[in-house]
Design a protein around this motif. Sequence first.
Motif, PDB file in Angstrom:
ATOM      1  N   PHE A 138       0.651  -1.184   0.169  1.00 14.73           N
ATOM      2  CA  PHE A 138      -0.040  -0.010  -0.091  1.00 14.73           C
ATOM      3  C   PHE A 138       0.797   1.354  -0.002  1.00 14.73           C
ATOM      4  CE2 PHE A 138      -3.455  -2.794   1.690  1.00 14.73           C
ATOM      5  CZ  PHE A 138      -4.118  -2.730   0.739  1.00 14.73           C
ATOM      6  N   HIS A 197       0.918   6.727  -7.135  1.00 20.20           N
ATOM      7  CA  HIS A 197      -0.112   7.520  -7.141  1.00 20.20           C
ATOM      8  C   HIS A 197       0.021   9.156  -6.573  1.00 20.20           C
ATOM      9  CE1 HIS A 197      -2.751   4.824  -9.335  1.00 20.20           C
ATOM     10  NE2 HIS A 197      -2.159   3.571  -8.667  1.00 20.20           N
ATOM     11  N   LYS A 203      -3.856   6.276   0.077  1.00 14.64           N
ATOM     12  CA  LYS A 203      -3.612   4.816  -0.032  1.00 14.64           C
ATOM     13  C   LYS A 203      -2.815   4.288   0.712  1.00 14.64           C
ATOM     14  CE  LYS A 203      -4.958   5.563  -4.996  1.00 14.64           C
ATOM     15  NZ  LYS A 203      -6.176   4.610  -4.602  1.00 14.64           N
ATOM     16  N   VAL A 260       1.918   1.824  -3.478  1.00 10.83           N
ATOM     17  CA  VAL A 260       0.539   2.184  -4.362  1.00 10.83           C
ATOM     18  C   VAL A 260       0.634   3.749  -4.279  1.00 10.83           C
ATOM     19  CG1 VAL A 260      -1.729   2.218  -4.675  1.00 10.83           C
ATOM     20  CG2 VAL A 260      -0.424   0.003  -4.544  1.00 10.83           C
TER      21      VAL A 260
END
Length: 276
Positions: free
Chosen positions: A220, A227, A232, A223
């Motif tokens: 996570f 992004h 997130k 991620v």
Amino acid sequence: MALRGRGQARRVADSTAVKAAARAGFAARGLIYVLVGVIALQIAFGEGGGGKQADRGGALSELAQKPFGSVVLWAVGLALAGMALWRLSEAAFGQAGPDGGKPSKRAMAAARFVFYVFVSYSVLSYAAGDKGSGSGSTDKRTEDVTAMVLKWPGGQWIVGLAGAAVVGAGLWIAARAVKKKFRKHLRTEAMSQKAQRFTDFFGVAGGSARGALFAGAGVFAIVAAVHHQPGKAKGMDDTLRSFADLPAGPWLLAVIALGLAAFGVFSWCNARWRKV
């Protein structure tokens, strides 16, 4: 004088009191993991954990609601302080065992000392009435830290690399558990065959689940870096809840929850048979 002082410090590190403090720390860590596992199991079966967080904060909140909860919280905080003291002695003088004096092991002990100082302080603060301390959401803290780092120059790379390191740590923890590397830290000569089998089972199950949790949190973080969205990144509670969204559904979360509780039991085994 310096040699005499170092000798006295070494005797203190090897004292019965420091060893007892280490064992108390393992017992306290075990209690927290068992409670986290129970809350996660409630979440897996659709009870939402009774509104509690499946992390250290949720475990402390659960303890606080029990009879004599305040006393137990103080005991847990002090026991974790004992764990920190023992880790400090390992950093200063080396761990038990033939290779315990390696610089890498002493550095790891120092890192664990810092970690347990923080955890002990947060638990004791919570016991003293600062309900925003030890019970703070790991999800919120993780998001805040991630958001801060992402604002730095090269922040995405830092968060991404940190996430990759956490994934690697999780896989390492799980692999060591499966290989039963924990045996070298136990006084196996003092254990019966039944006790060894019992400890092996909970060590493998608990270490594997803990490793999976670390790896999931690391993914996570990666991620979030890719992004550029700190939301997130997930702490322990949200990472555990995310397992319920996978194809295996709540059953996978239930397995992880039982594994975390198993790690708690394994910590209790360490309290009894760990070399300290």
